[in-house]
Design a protein around this motif. Structure first.
Motif, PDB file in Angstrom:
ATOM      1  N   GLN A  29      67.922  58.105  58.095  1.00 26.95           N
ATOM      2  CA  GLN A  29      67.698  58.323  59.519  1.00 26.95           C
ATOM      3  C   GLN A  29      67.218  59.745  59.792  1.00 26.95           C
ATOM      4  OE1 GLN A  29      71.407  57.180  61.313  1.00 26.95           O
ATOM      5  NE2 GLN A  29      70.897  54.990  61.270  1.00 26.95           N
ATOM      6  N   ALA A  30      67.766  60.717  59.068  1.00 25.28           N
ATOM      7  CA  ALA A  30      67.310  62.096  59.234  1.00 25.28           C
ATOM      8  C   ALA A  30      65.859  62.240  58.798  1.00 25.28           C
ATOM      9  CB  ALA A  30      68.210  63.044  58.442  1.00 25.28           C
ATOM     10  N   ASP A  31      65.501  61.604  57.690  1.00 29.29           N
ATOM     11  CA  ASP A  31      64.115  61.649  57.222  1.00 29.29           C
ATOM     12  C   ASP A  31      63.171  60.968  58.208  1.00 29.29           C
ATOM     13  OD1 ASP A  31      64.846  63.030  54.945  1.00 29.29           O
ATOM     14  OD2 ASP A  31      64.846  61.259  53.638  1.00 29.29           O
ATOM     15  N   GLU A  32      63.599  59.843  58.774  1.00 32.17           N
ATOM     16  CA  GLU A  32      62.771  59.151  59.758  1.00 32.17           C
ATOM     17  C   GLU A  32      62.562  60.015  60.996  1.00 32.17           C
ATOM     18  OE1 GLU A  32      64.620  55.395  60.558  1.00 32.17           O
ATOM     19  OE2 GLU A  32      63.809  54.474  58.750  1.00 32.17           O
ATOM     20  N   ALA A  33      63.575  60.761  61.398  1.00 31.26           N
ATOM     21  CA  ALA A  33      63.440  61.646  62.552  1.00 31.26           C
ATOM     22  C   ALA A  33      62.436  62.756  62.258  1.00 31.26           C
ATOM     23  CB  ALA A  33      64.802  62.237  62.925  1.00 31.26           C
ATOM     24  N   LYS A  34      62.487  63.325  61.048  1.00 28.58           N
ATOM     25  CA  LYS A  34      61.536  64.378  60.678  1.00 28.58           C
ATOM     26  C   LYS A  34      60.108  63.833  60.642  1.00 28.58           C
ATOM     27  CE  LYS A  34      64.613  67.078  57.720  1.00 28.58           C
ATOM     28  NZ  LYS A  34      64.880  67.482  56.331  1.00 28.58           N
ATOM     29  N   ILE A  35      59.940  62.658  60.058  1.00 27.61           N
ATOM     30  CA  ILE A  35      58.616  62.051  59.974  1.00 27.61           C
ATOM     31  C   ILE A  35      58.087  61.746  61.373  1.00 27.61           C
ATOM     32  CG2 ILE A  35      57.368  59.974  59.240  1.00 27.61           C
ATOM     33  CD1 ILE A  35      59.198  59.970  56.745  1.00 27.61           C
ATOM     34  N   GLY A  36      58.931  61.224  62.234  1.00 24.81           N
ATOM     35  CA  GLY A  36      58.521  60.933  63.609  1.00 24.81           C
ATOM     36  C   GLY A  36      58.100  62.183  64.356  1.00 24.81           C
ATOM     37  N   GLN A  37      58.837  63.257  64.171  1.00 22.55           N
ATOM     38  CA  GLN A  37      58.504  64.514  64.834  1.00 22.55           C
ATOM     39  C   GLN A  37      57.159  65.043  64.339  1.00 22.55           C
ATOM     40  OE1 GLN A  37      61.204  67.686  63.934  1.00 22.55           O
ATOM     41  NE2 GLN A  37      60.487  68.977  65.601  1.00 22.55           N
ATOM     42  N   LYS A  38      56.932  64.991  63.035  1.00 17.69           N
ATOM     43  CA  LYS A  38      55.663  65.471  62.488  1.00 17.69           C
ATOM     44  C   LYS A  38      54.510  64.568  62.904  1.00 17.69           C
ATOM     45  CE  LYS A  38      57.569  68.032  58.672  1.00 17.69           C
ATOM     46  NZ  LYS A  38      57.497  68.341  57.259  1.00 17.69           N
ATOM     47  N   TRP A  39      54.740  63.263  62.983  1.00 17.81           N
ATOM     48  CA  TRP A  39      53.707  62.328  63.398  1.00 17.81           C
ATOM     49  C   TRP A  39      53.270  62.616  64.826  1.00 17.81           C
ATOM     50  CZ3 TRP A  39      50.456  59.048  61.276  1.00 17.81           C
ATOM     51  CH2 TRP A  39      49.809  58.120  62.090  1.00 17.81           C
ATOM     52  N   HIS A  40      54.234  62.849  65.713  1.00 19.12           N
ATOM     53  CA  HIS A  40      53.895  63.124  67.108  1.00 19.12           C
ATOM     54  C   HIS A  40      53.239  64.487  67.273  1.00 19.12           C
ATOM     55  CE1 HIS A  40      55.572  59.469  68.651  1.00 19.12           C
ATOM     56  NE2 HIS A  40      56.726  59.703  68.062  1.00 19.12           N
ATOM     57  N   SER A  41      53.554  65.431  66.405  1.00 19.96           N
ATOM     58  CA  SER A  41      52.911  66.740  66.506  1.00 19.96           C
ATOM     59  C   SER A  41      51.448  66.676  66.084  1.00 19.96           C
ATOM     60  CB  SER A  41      53.662  67.775  65.665  1.00 19.96           C
ATOM     61  OG  SER A  41      53.476  67.534  64.292  1.00 19.96           O
ATOM     62  N   LEU A  42      51.069  65.657  65.300  1.00 21.52           N
ATOM     63  CA  LEU A  42      49.664  65.512  64.915  1.00 21.52           C
ATOM     64  C   LEU A  42      48.774  65.220  66.119  1.00 21.52           C
ATOM     65  CD1 LEU A  42      49.795  63.352  61.666  1.00 21.52           C
ATOM     66  CD2 LEU A  42      49.039  65.708  61.867  1.00 21.52           C
ATOM     67  N   PHE A  43      49.308  64.483  67.076  1.00 23.11           N
ATOM     68  CA  PHE A  43      48.509  64.056  68.208  1.00 23.11           C
ATOM     69  C   PHE A  43      48.827  64.839  69.474  1.00 23.11           C
ATOM     70  CE2 PHE A  43      48.856  60.446  65.312  1.00 23.11           C
ATOM     71  CZ  PHE A  43      47.519  60.307  65.005  1.00 23.11           C
ATOM     72  N   LYS A  44      49.450  65.980  69.319  1.00 24.81           N
ATOM     73  CA  LYS A  44      49.768  66.831  70.452  1.00 24.81           C
ATOM     74  C   LYS A  44      48.488  67.509  70.935  1.00 24.81           C
ATOM     75  CE  LYS A  44      52.757  70.699  71.575  1.00 24.81           C
ATOM     76  NZ  LYS A  44      53.671  71.675  71.017  1.00 24.81           N
ATOM     77  N   ARG A  45      48.343  67.599  72.215  1.00 25.76           N
ATOM     78  CA  ARG A  45      47.154  68.225  72.794  1.00 25.76           C
ATOM     79  C   ARG A  45      47.148  69.714  72.457  1.00 25.76           C
ATOM     80  NH1 ARG A  45      45.257  67.328  78.988  1.00 25.76           N
ATOM     81  NH2 ARG A  45      43.103  67.876  78.610  1.00 25.76           N
ATOM     82  N   PRO A  46      46.018  70.236  72.028  1.00 21.09           N
ATOM     83  CA  PRO A  46      45.963  71.669  71.692  1.00 21.09           C
ATOM     84  C   PRO A  46      46.302  72.539  72.894  1.00 21.09           C
ATOM     85  CG  PRO A  46      43.973  70.544  70.960  1.00 21.09           C
ATOM     86  CD  PRO A  46      44.753  69.571  71.781  1.00 21.09           C
ATOM     87  N   GLN A  47      46.902  73.665  72.622  1.00 22.28           N
ATOM     88  CA  GLN A  47      47.327  74.566  73.689  1.00 22.28           C
ATOM     89  C   GLN A  47      46.127  75.096  74.465  1.00 22.28           C
ATOM     90  OE1 GLN A  47      49.542  77.928  72.350  1.00 22.28           O
ATOM     91  NE2 GLN A  47      50.075  78.607  74.377  1.00 22.28           N
ATOM     92  N   ALA A  48      44.982  75.266  73.802  1.00 22.02           N
ATOM     93  CA  ALA A  48      43.796  75.794  74.456  1.00 22.02           C
ATOM     94  C   ALA A  48      43.247  74.836  75.508  1.00 22.02           C
ATOM     95  CB  ALA A  48      42.720  76.093  73.426  1.00 22.02           C
ATOM     96  N   LEU A  49      43.605  73.563  75.433  1.00 21.08           N
ATOM     97  CA  LEU A  49      43.113  72.591  76.404  1.00 21.08           C
ATOM     98  C   LEU A  49      44.093  72.348  77.547  1.00 21.08           C
ATOM     99  CD1 LEU A  49      41.514  69.968  74.016  1.00 21.08           C
ATOM    100  CD2 LEU A  49      40.390  71.803  75.259  1.00 21.08           C
ATOM    101  N   SER A  50      45.232  72.998  77.510  1.00 20.30           N
ATOM    102  CA  SER A  50      46.210  72.798  78.579  1.00 20.30           C
ATOM    103  C   SER A  50      45.781  73.567  79.827  1.00 20.30           C
ATOM    104  CB  SER A  50      47.591  73.264  78.133  1.00 20.30           C
ATOM    105  OG  SER A  50      47.611  74.662  77.992  1.00 20.30           O
ATOM    106  N   LYS A  51      46.371  73.203  80.946  1.00 24.05           N
ATOM    107  CA  LYS A  51      46.020  73.860  82.209  1.00 24.05           C
ATOM    108  C   LYS A  51      46.531  75.296  82.267  1.00 24.05           C
ATOM    109  CE  LYS A  51      45.716  69.627  84.769  1.00 24.05           C
ATOM    110  NZ  LYS A  51      45.322  69.204  86.072  1.00 24.05           N
ATOM    111  N   ALA A  52      47.531  75.618  81.457  1.00 24.31           N
ATOM    112  CA  ALA A  52      48.098  76.962  81.464  1.00 24.31           C
ATOM    113  C   ALA A  52      47.326  77.920  80.559  1.00 24.31           C
ATOM    114  CB  ALA A  52      49.557  76.908  81.026  1.00 24.31           C
ATOM    115  N   ALA A  53      46.322  77.416  79.857  1.00 20.74           N
ATOM    116  CA  ALA A  53      45.567  78.261  78.927  1.00 20.74           C
ATOM    117  C   ALA A  53      44.669  79.213  79.706  1.00 20.74           C
ATOM    118  CB  ALA A  53      44.728  77.404  77.996  1.00 20.74           C
ATOM    119  N   THR A  54      44.512  80.399  79.146  1.00 24.29           N
ATOM    120  CA  THR A  54      43.632  81.385  79.770  1.00 24.29           C
ATOM    121  C   THR A  54      42.180  81.046  79.430  1.00 24.29           C
ATOM    122  OG1 THR A  54      43.740  82.852  77.862  1.00 24.29           O
ATOM    123  CG2 THR A  54      45.418  83.156  79.559  1.00 24.29           C
TER     124      THR A  54
END
Length: 85
Positions: A29-54
């Protein structure tokens, strides 16, 4: 020359087997949680494209993307010229 990496453990009671099973389930279960977290970080929107970016962060992101595209085009051109013959 085959090597066996499986380890065998001698269990003397059902309670030992249940304890080992519970420990393995917890590890899985701990390994599945780590894999899930890394999987979701792959498709995270880049910070430069966020509305708070300069604006400078956005411009830097565009320049980096453009440089990557240019590098890819140069690679394709070189491969085309090399294998054209």
């Amino acid at each position: 020359m085959k090597e066996s990496y499986s380890s065998t453990t001698a269990y003397h009671s059902i309670d030992e087997i249940r304890a080992r099973k519970a420990m393995l389930e917890k590890d899985i279960q701990a390994d599945e949680a780590k894999i899930g977290q890394k999987w979701h970080s792959l498709f995270k929107r880049p910070q430069a494209l966020s509305k708070a970016a300069t604006p400078s962060q956005r411009m830097l992101s565009i320049v980096n993307s453009g440089a990557g595209v240019l590098d890819g085009l140069l690679l394709v051109w070189k491969l085309y010229r090399k294998f054209k013959k």
